[in-house]
Design a protein around this motif. Structure first.
Motif, PDB file in Angstrom:
ATOM      1  N   THR A 280       0.778  -1.214  -0.153  1.00 19.37           N
ATOM      2  CA  THR A 280       0.073  -0.045  -0.082  1.00 19.37           C
ATOM      3  C   THR A 280       0.943   1.395   0.043  1.00 19.37           C
ATOM      4  O   THR A 280       2.045   1.259   0.544  1.00 19.37           O
ATOM      5  CB  THR A 280      -0.907  -0.044   1.273  1.00 19.37           C
ATOM      6  OG1 THR A 280      -0.284   0.104   2.449  1.00 19.37           O
ATOM      7  CG2 THR A 280      -1.683  -1.324   1.238  1.00 19.37           C
TER       8      THR A 280
ATOM      9  N   THR B 111      -2.714   8.090   0.292  1.00 14.94           N
ATOM     10  CA  THR B 111      -4.105   8.132  -0.010  1.00 14.94           C
ATOM     11  C   THR B 111      -4.132   9.431  -0.712  1.00 14.94           C
ATOM     12  O   THR B 111      -3.536  10.388  -0.975  1.00 14.94           O
ATOM     13  CB  THR B 111      -4.763   8.333   1.230  1.00 14.94           C
ATOM     14  OG1 THR B 111      -4.564   9.384   2.050  1.00 14.94           O
ATOM     15  CG2 THR B 111      -4.487   6.990   2.093  1.00 14.94           C
TER      16      THR B 111
ATOM     17  N   LEU C  23      -6.827   4.485  -1.885  1.00 11.34           N
ATOM     18  CA  LEU C  23      -5.687   4.285  -1.538  1.00 11.34           C
ATOM     19  C   LEU C  23      -4.775   3.618  -2.868  1.00 11.34           C
ATOM     20  O   LEU C  23      -5.442   2.691  -3.276  1.00 11.34           O
ATOM     21  CB  LEU C  23      -5.685   3.045  -0.527  1.00 11.34           C
ATOM     22  CG  LEU C  23      -4.563   2.297   0.160  1.00 11.34           C
ATOM     23  CD1 LEU C  23      -3.498   3.218   0.717  1.00 11.34           C
ATOM     24  CD2 LEU C  23      -4.800   1.094   0.823  1.00 11.34           C
TER      25      LEU C  23
ATOM     26  N   ILE D 185      -8.594   2.056   4.954  1.00  9.97           N
ATOM     27  CA  ILE D 185      -7.543   2.578   4.150  1.00  9.97           C
ATOM     28  C   ILE D 185      -6.538   3.281   5.546  1.00  9.97           C
ATOM     29  O   ILE D 185      -5.191   3.211   5.347  1.00  9.97           O
ATOM     30  CB  ILE D 185      -8.154   3.500   3.478  1.00  9.97           C
ATOM     31  CG1 ILE D 185      -8.547   2.758   2.199  1.00  9.97           C
ATOM     32  CG2 ILE D 185      -7.124   4.507   3.047  1.00  9.97           C
ATOM     33  CD1 ILE D 185      -9.341   3.768   1.126  1.00  9.97           C
TER      34      ILE D 185
ATOM     35  N   LYS E  13      -2.681   1.819   5.094  1.00  9.84           N
ATOM     36  CA  LYS E  13      -2.025   2.969   4.272  1.00  9.84           C
ATOM     37  C   LYS E  13      -0.451   2.796   4.543  1.00  9.84           C
ATOM     38  O   LYS E  13       0.113   2.524   5.748  1.00  9.84           O
ATOM     39  CB  LYS E  13      -2.701   4.375   4.130  1.00  9.84           C
ATOM     40  CG  LYS E  13      -2.286   4.712   5.553  1.00  9.84           C
ATOM     41  CD  LYS E  13      -2.892   6.251   5.440  1.00  9.84           C
ATOM     42  CE  LYS E  13      -2.804   7.155   6.847  1.00  9.84           C
ATOM     43  NZ  LYS E  13      -3.464   8.256   6.659  1.00  9.84           N
TER      44      LYS E  13
END
Length: 228
Positions: free
Chosen positions: A129, A132, A141, A196, A200
């Motif tokens: 990840t 955002t 994301l 998220i 993240k």
């Protein structure tokens, strides 16, 4: 019950020095996968071989910055919760949720996958990840696909995690299943931001399906594991 499951799973792996099989580090990894699986209470939700693949790949990703693993299990129908955010360090599930797949990957089940722009298919495999942003689907994301030829065009395809009304339980109740995305793992809006914010910036996400092509190509899963 969990102690029995732990014993049964551990019995699948060779730990005696005189027996052929994985080396000491692999044995330790197997034991840790069993421990996390049982302590997190995943036995009623995810098959152990699926979690084991996710955990093995997670361990290989040196660039990860968080001890969090998100597993999406596309062997399950879209009408069931099939996304699990797992705190690896504390062996607990932080979130579980419905999640959509790409509209050209299938109906209730995701069965066809792709890495090509415009395919509107989900891509399997391991991701890290990233940041955002606020886009046309709201809070989203960025996902960096780590597997060449499998999901490494995710950014080019704008494959991101985002919220969608067609993933909300009320939509599923009215329509019999969630809607489908253009390839993104879309979540219900009620939980999207929380998930998220938790995953993240450097956690591992793994999207699994029992797809022979993926299992044959992936370099994150040991070859003996690629047959199931």
């Amino acid at each position: 019950m969990r102690k029995f499951i732990l014993f049964a799973l551990l019995s699948l792996f060779p730990f005696g020095a005189a027996l052929p099989g994985p080396d000491a580090s692999e044995e330790a990894s197997n034991a840790e996968a069993v421990r996390i699986y049982t302590e997190a209470g995943l036995e009623d939700h995810v098959a152990f071989p699926v979690f084991k693949k996710a955990y093995e790949g997670y361990e290989k990703i040196a660039d990860r910055k968080k001890e969090i693993l998100t597993l999406i299990d596309f062997s399950k129908p879209s009408t069931e919760e099939r996304l699990y955010v797992i705190d690896i360090r504390h062996a607990r599930v932080l979130y579980h949720s419905l999640v959509a797949h790409g509209k050209n990957s299938g109906g209730v089940y995701a069965t066809s996958f792709g890495n090509t722009p415009g395919s509107n298919k989900s891509s399997l495999g391991f991701y890290l990840t990233e940041n955002t942003y606020i886009g046309r689907n709201g809070y989203s994301l960025v996902l960096n696909g780590l597997e060449k030829g499998i999901n490494d065009r995710a950014k080019e395809r704008a494959i991101v995690m985002h919220g969608a009304d067609y993933c909300d339980p009320s939509f599923v109740q009215s329509n019999g299943r969630p809607g489908r995305s253009l390839g993104c793992p879309a979540l219900p809006r009620q939980i999207n931001r929380q998930v998220i914010n938790t995953i993240k910036e450097g956690s591992v996400l793994y999207i699994y399906a029992p797809d022979p092509d993926y299992l044959a190509m992936s370099t994150f899963i040991p070859r003996e594991e690629n047959r199931s």
